[in-house]
Scaffold this motif. Structure first.
Motif, PDB file in Angstrom:
ATOM      1  N   LYS A  90     -17.779  26.205  56.942  1.00 16.82           N
ATOM      2  CA  LYS A  90     -19.148  26.000  56.485  1.00 16.82           C
ATOM      3  C   LYS A  90     -19.678  24.627  56.919  1.00 16.82           C
ATOM      4  N   GLU A  91     -18.845  23.616  56.722  1.00 18.73           N
ATOM      5  CA  GLU A  91     -19.267  22.250  57.070  1.00 18.73           C
ATOM      6  C   GLU A  91     -19.566  22.137  58.562  1.00 18.73           C
ATOM      7  N   ILE A  92     -18.727  22.782  59.371  1.00 18.75           N
ATOM      8  CA  ILE A  92     -18.903  22.669  60.818  1.00 18.75           C
ATOM      9  C   ILE A  92     -20.169  23.389  61.264  1.00 18.75           C
ATOM     10  N   VAL A  93     -20.369  24.613  60.750  1.00 18.01           N
ATOM     11  CA  VAL A  93     -21.554  25.374  61.147  1.00 18.01           C
ATOM     12  C   VAL A  93     -22.811  24.615  60.723  1.00 18.01           C
ATOM     13  N   LEU A  94     -22.783  24.085  59.509  1.00 19.38           N
ATOM     14  CA  LEU A  94     -23.944  23.351  58.992  1.00 19.38           C
ATOM     15  C   LEU A  94     -24.229  22.109  59.836  1.00 19.38           C
ATOM     16  N   SER A  95     -23.171  21.513  60.373  1.00 21.34           N
ATOM     17  CA  SER A  95     -23.382  20.293  61.152  1.00 21.34           C
ATOM     18  C   SER A  95     -24.189  20.586  62.415  1.00 21.34           C
ATOM     19  N   GLY A  96     -24.299  21.875  62.786  1.00 21.30           N
ATOM     20  CA  GLY A  96     -25.160  22.237  63.917  1.00 21.30           C
ATOM     21  C   GLY A  96     -26.624  21.940  63.649  1.00 21.30           C
ATOM     22  N   CYS A  97     -26.988  21.855  62.366  1.00 25.90           N
ATOM     23  CA  CYS A  97     -28.384  21.581  62.001  1.00 25.90           C
ATOM     24  C   CYS A  97     -28.709  20.093  62.056  1.00 25.90           C
ATOM     25  N   GLY A  99     -29.144  17.931  64.321  1.00 23.67           N
ATOM     26  CA  GLY A  99     -30.179  17.489  65.254  1.00 23.67           C
ATOM     27  C   GLY A  99     -31.583  17.599  64.685  1.00 23.67           C
ATOM     28  N   ARG A 100     -31.795  18.601  63.784  1.00 29.52           N
ATOM     29  CA  ARG A 100     -33.131  18.774  63.216  1.00 29.52           C
ATOM     30  C   ARG A 100     -33.426  17.776  62.123  1.00 29.52           C
ATOM     31  N   CYS A 101     -32.394  17.152  61.568  1.00 32.94           N
ATOM     32  CA  CYS A 101     -32.564  16.328  60.371  1.00 32.94           C
ATOM     33  C   CYS A 101     -33.282  15.017  60.646  1.00 32.94           C
ATOM     34  N   GLY A 102     -33.073  14.474  61.845  1.00 23.78           N
ATOM     35  CA  GLY A 102     -33.595  13.145  62.093  1.00 23.78           C
ATOM     36  C   GLY A 102     -32.927  12.156  61.160  1.00 23.78           C
ATOM     37  N   LEU A 103     -33.722  11.402  60.444  1.00 24.63           N
ATOM     38  CA  LEU A 103     -33.128  10.397  59.555  1.00 24.63           C
ATOM     39  C   LEU A 103     -32.898  10.925  58.142  1.00 24.63           C
ATOM     40  N   ARG A 104     -33.367  12.155  57.882  1.00 25.32           N
ATOM     41  CA  ARG A 104     -33.188  12.721  56.540  1.00 25.32           C
ATOM     42  C   ARG A 104     -31.688  12.836  56.244  1.00 25.32           C
ATOM     43  N   PRO A 105     -31.227  12.317  55.093  1.00 22.91           N
ATOM     44  CA  PRO A 105     -29.786  12.259  54.846  1.00 22.91           C
ATOM     45  C   PRO A 105     -29.135  13.605  54.537  1.00 22.91           C
ATOM     46  N   PHE A 106     -29.833  14.519  53.894  1.00 22.20           N
ATOM     47  CA  PHE A 106     -29.157  15.744  53.466  1.00 22.20           C
ATOM     48  C   PHE A 106     -29.818  16.980  54.081  1.00 22.20           C
ATOM     49  N   TYR A 107     -29.047  18.078  54.113  1.00 24.64           N
ATOM     50  CA  TYR A 107     -29.596  19.324  54.661  1.00 24.64           C
ATOM     51  C   TYR A 107     -30.511  19.975  53.637  1.00 24.64           C
ATOM     52  N   ASN A 108     -31.609  20.577  54.106  1.00 23.62           N
ATOM     53  CA  ASN A 108     -32.486  21.244  53.150  1.00 23.62           C
ATOM     54  C   ASN A 108     -32.130  22.736  53.043  1.00 23.62           C
ATOM     55  N   ARG A 109     -32.874  23.426  52.212  1.00 22.67           N
ATOM     56  CA  ARG A 109     -32.511  24.809  51.901  1.00 22.67           C
ATOM     57  C   ARG A 109     -32.607  25.701  53.139  1.00 22.67           C
ATOM     58  N   ALA A 110     -33.648  25.461  53.956  1.00 22.33           N
ATOM     59  CA  ALA A 110     -33.834  26.288  55.150  1.00 22.33           C
ATOM     60  C   ALA A 110     -32.639  26.153  56.084  1.00 22.33           C
ATOM     61  N   GLU A 111     -32.122  24.933  56.204  1.00 21.72           N
ATOM     62  CA  GLU A 111     -31.000  24.699  57.102  1.00 21.72           C
ATOM     63  C   GLU A 111     -29.733  25.364  56.575  1.00 21.72           C
ATOM     64  N   LYS A 112     -29.547  25.303  55.245  1.00 19.64           N
ATOM     65  CA  LYS A 112     -28.374  25.957  54.665  1.00 19.64           C
ATOM     66  C   LYS A 112     -28.460  27.465  54.869  1.00 19.64           C
ATOM     67  N   ALA A 113     -29.681  28.003  54.731  1.00 19.30           N
ATOM     68  CA  ALA A 113     -29.867  29.445  54.930  1.00 19.30           C
ATOM     69  C   ALA A 113     -29.579  29.818  56.381  1.00 19.30           C
ATOM     70  N   LEU A 114     -30.033  28.973  57.296  1.00 15.64           N
ATOM     71  CA  LEU A 114     -29.800  29.220  58.720  1.00 15.64           C
ATOM     72  C   LEU A 114     -28.299  29.253  59.015  1.00 15.64           C
ATOM     73  N   ALA A 115     -27.572  28.300  58.421  1.00 12.16           N
ATOM     74  CA  ALA A 115     -26.122  28.249  58.630  1.00 12.16           C
ATOM     75  C   ALA A 115     -25.473  29.521  58.090  1.00 12.16           C
ATOM     76  N   ALA A 116     -25.899  29.947  56.903  1.00  9.78           N
ATOM     77  CA  ALA A 116     -25.327  31.156  56.306  1.00  9.78           C
ATOM     78  C   ALA A 116     -25.619  32.371  57.189  1.00  9.78           C
ATOM     79  N   GLU A 117     -26.853  32.423  57.710  1.00 12.33           N
ATOM     80  CA  GLU A 117     -27.252  33.546  58.553  1.00 12.33           C
ATOM     81  C   GLU A 117     -26.390  33.614  59.828  1.00 12.33           C
TER      82      GLU A 117
END
Ligand code: ATP
Ligand code: MG
Lengths: 243, 280
Positions: A90-97, A99-117
Motif C-alpha cells: 500500500k505504501e509503495i503504490v501510494l508513493s506513486g502519487c 509527484g502530484r502532491c507538490g509541497l503538500r505533506p499528506f496524501y488526500n482522499r482522491a489520491e488514496k482512492a486512486l491507489a486503491a483503484e
C-alpha cells in the motif's frame, strides 16, 4: 498531434561519449512501442532521457497532446535498495502519487482512492498490507506497475518489466500490459524478448549499430526483422530436431 | 530504589534532563531506517567525528555555548559529504573516512595542546562517550535541545511521505517530479542536527548506536515503513527512559547505559522476530 516526438536525439552521459545518435521517432496516443537492442545499446539511457533524468546530448524531445513529462509513469529496472526496504504494498503504490502532491505533506482522499483503484486493477488488494520484500518477483513487478499507474494514467515507460520472471508469470505480465494498452494507456516498453515485442507491439524502435523505427509490419519486412525471422525459423527447426 | 528515584525527581533539572534525553532518543530513531538502508550510516558516523572536532575547537575557544560552533560546522560538513558522496561512490566512502578520522585526530590534538582543564583525558572521554551524568546539562542546553528536538520531529512528520518516496526509489521519485536532491539535503541537515543533539546524551562515538539500533530492532518485527518507524520511535524512547533511570540509580555513565539497553532490546527483537516469522 503526437504525445511525444524525438528528433535527431543523441544520448550519452555527461562524462562519457555519445552512445546512440540521430534517433527519430514519434509516439501517438494508444501506441505500444517496444524498444529493443543488445545489452548496453542505450535503452535505459533513452528512458532516462525521456524522463528528463538525463539531458540529451543533442536533439529534442517534444511532448504534446496534453501530456507533460510529469504525467509519465515509470517502471525502473530494479535497484538494490528496495530489496530489504521495509515497505508495505500500500505504501509503495501510494508513493506513486507523490509527484502530484507538490509541497503538500499528506496524501488526500482522491489520491488514496486512486491507489486503491490501481491495486485492484493489478490484483493486489489482498496483498495490500504485505511487506514488499516478501513478495515473489512477479508480484513485485505488479506493485511497481500499480505505482507507475498512480503517477500517470496516460503513458507508461516500462524498463524490462519481465526480467527475471518465469514463462508463466511473464505471459501474465504481458497480458496485463496488453490490457492496459487496450484501456487506452500508451505503452513504451524496453524488451530483450523480440518475439514478444513483435507479438504485442504496434511500433518497434531498434537501437544499436542499426537503428530502426517503424510499425511492427515494417519491422518484419526490414533487414533486422528478416534476420530475426530467419533466426526464429532456425530455432524452431532445431527444437523440431531435438523433439 | 524507588525512594532514590523520587528523591531525584523532586529537582526540576532532573526532570528536564529526562525530557530532553527522551526527546533526543526519539529524534535519533526517526531517520534510522533511511540511514541504515541508504548507506547514509557511514555519513552519520563521519559526522559524529566531525562534531567531536568542532567540540574541541569550541572548548579551546572557551565559548560559553559550544553548540554555536558545533551545529554550523556539522551541518556544513553534512552538505559537503553528501555532495562528494553523490558524485563518486568509492571515493566518497574514502573521503568520509578521511574527514572523520582527520577530525578525530585534530580534535584530540587541540584538546591536548590547549588544555582547558586539568583533566584532559576526562574531557576527551566525556566528549567521546557522553557526559558521565546527563544532569550536568546547563539550562540553556536543555532549552536548545528541546527546541531543536521538536523541530526535527515536526520536519520529519511533515516530510514523512517525501522521505519515504525518495529513500525507497530515488529515480522514480525524480521521474515523477519530486526534487530528490533537495530532500537528500534536508535529510543530511536533519541528520547533522540529530548528531549534535545526541552528542550531549551519548557522546560522539555512541551516536550511531542510538540511530541504528532501534531501526534494526523494529525491522526484525515489522514489514511496513510506518510500523517500523513508529516501533523504532517507541523502542528508542523506552530504552532511553530505562537507560537514564538505571544510570541515575546505579550511577553508571548515561550514554553507555542507554546503548546497552538498546542492544538488549535488539536481542529481544531478534528473538521475537524469529518466533513470529518476522511479520507481525
Ligand atoms: N550512469 C552512467 N554513467 C556513465 N555511463 C553509463 C551510465 N549508465 C550506463 N552507462 C553506459 O551507457 C551505455 C548504455 O547503457 P544502458 O543502461 O542504457 O544500456 P541498456 O541498453 O539499458 O542495457 P541493458 O539491456 O543491459 O539494460 C553502456 O555502455 C553503459 O556502460
Ligand atoms: Mg537497461
Amino acid at each position: 498531434m503526437s504525445i511525444l516526438q524525438a528528433s535527431h536525439l543523441a544520448l550519452g552521459y555527461p562524462d562519457g561519449g555519445i552512445i546512440v545518435e540521430d534517433l527519430n521517432f514519434t509516439v501517438n496516443a494508444g501506441d505500444y512501442l517496444c524498444i529493443v537492442g543488445e545489452n548496453g545499446s542505450g535503452k535505459s539511457t533513452l528512458m532516462k532521457t525521456l524522463l528528463s533524468l538525463q539531458a540529451p546530448k543533442a536533439g529534442t524531445i517534444v511532448f504534446g497532446d496534453g501530456v507533460s513529462r510529469r504525467e509519465i509513469g515509470y517502471l525502473p529496472q530494479q535497484t538494490m535498495v528496495q530489496r530489504d526496504f521495509p515497505a508495505s504494498v500500500k505504501e509503495i503504490v501510494l508513493s506513486g502519487c507523490q509527484g502530484r502532491c507538490g509541497l503538500r505533506p499528506f496524501y488526500n482522499r482522491a489520491e488514496k482512492a486512486l491507489a486503491a483503484e490501481n491495486m485492484e486493477r493489478m490484483g493486489l488488494t489482498d496483498l495490500a498490507d504485505k511487506c514488499y520484500r516478501e513478495l515473489s518477483g512477479g508480484q513485485q513487478q505488479r506493485v511497481l506497475l500499480a505505482r507507475a499507474l498512480c503517477a500517470a494514467r496516460k503513458v507508461l515507460l516500462l524498463d524490462e518489466p519481465v526480467a527475471g520472471l518465469d514463462p508463466h508469470v511473464t505471459a501474465e505480465m504481458y497480458a496485463l500490459i496488453e490490457r492496459l494498452n487496450k484501456e487506452g494507456v500508451t505503452i513504451i516498453q524496453i524488451s530483450h524478448d523480440i518475439a514478444a515485442a513483435v507479438r504485442y507491439a504496434s511500433h518497434i524502435l531498434h537501437i544499436g549499430s542499426e537503428v530502426f523505427f517503424g510499425t511492427r509490419e515494417e519491422y518484419l519486412k526490414s533487414d533486422a526483422g528478416q534476420l530475426f525471422i530467419a533466426f526464429q525459423k532456425a530455432q524452431a527447426a532445431e527444437s523440431g530436431v531435438l523433439a | 530504589m524507588i525512594e532514590k528515584l523520587v528523591f531525584y525527581l523532586q529537582y526540576p533539572f532532573v526532570r528536564y534532563a529526562m525530557i530532553v534525553g527522551v526527546l533526543i532518543a526519539l529524534c535519533a530513531s526517526l531517520l534510522g531506517v533511511t540511514l541504515v538502508l541508504r548507506r547514509f550510516s557511514f555519513i552519520g558516523d563521519g559526522l559524529s567525528h566531525v562534531a567531536f572536532g568542532a567540540m574541541a575547537i569550541a572548548a579551546v575557544l572557551r565559548l560559553t555555548n559550544n553548540m554555536l560552533v558545533v551545529l554550523p560546522v556539522t551541518v556544513l560538513s553534512a552538505v559537503l559529504l553528501l555532495r562528494t558522496g553523490g558524485k563518486a561512490k568509492v571515493q566518497g566512502d574514502a573521503a568520509i573516512a578521511m574527514i572523520s578520522v582527520g577530525a578525530l585526530a585534530f580534535g584530540y590534538l587541540l584538546m591536548n595542546v590547549f588544555p582547558t582543564s586539568g583533566n584532559v583525558s576526562g574531557d576527551v572521554c566525556s566528549t567521546l562517550f557522553g557526559s558521565t551524568s546527563i544532569l550536568t546539562l546547563k539550562k540553556s542546553d536543555v532549552w536548545l535541545c528541546a527546541g531543536l528536538g521538536l523541530l526535527v520531529v515536526a520536519l520529519f512528520v511533515l516530510f514523512y511521505n517525501k522521505i519515504f518516496a525518495v529513500t525507497f526509489d530515488e529515480t522514480f521519485a525524480q521521474a515523477a517530479g519530486t526534487p530528490a536532491d533537495k530532500y537528500h539535503l534536508l535529510i543530511a541537515v536533519i541528520v547533522a542536527v540529530i548528531i549534535v543533539l545526541a552528542m550531549n546524551l551519548v557522546g560522539s562515538l555512541l551516536i550511531s548506536a542510538l540511530v541504528i539500533f532501534p531501526a534494526l530492532s523494529a525491522m526484525r518485527l515489522f514489514g511496513s515503513f510506518k510500523k517500523v518507524t513508529i516501533c523504532a520511535a517507541v523502542l528508542s524512547v523506552v530504552c532511553a527512559f530505562v537507560g537514564i533511570v538505571v544510570s541515575i540509580l546505579a550511577e553508571t555513565p548515561v550514554g553507555a547505559t542507554i546503548v546497552a539497553v538498546d542492544a538488549l532490546a535488539f536481542g529481544l527483537c531478534c528473538l521475537a522476530g524469529r518466533l513470529t516469522g518476522g511479520n507481525a
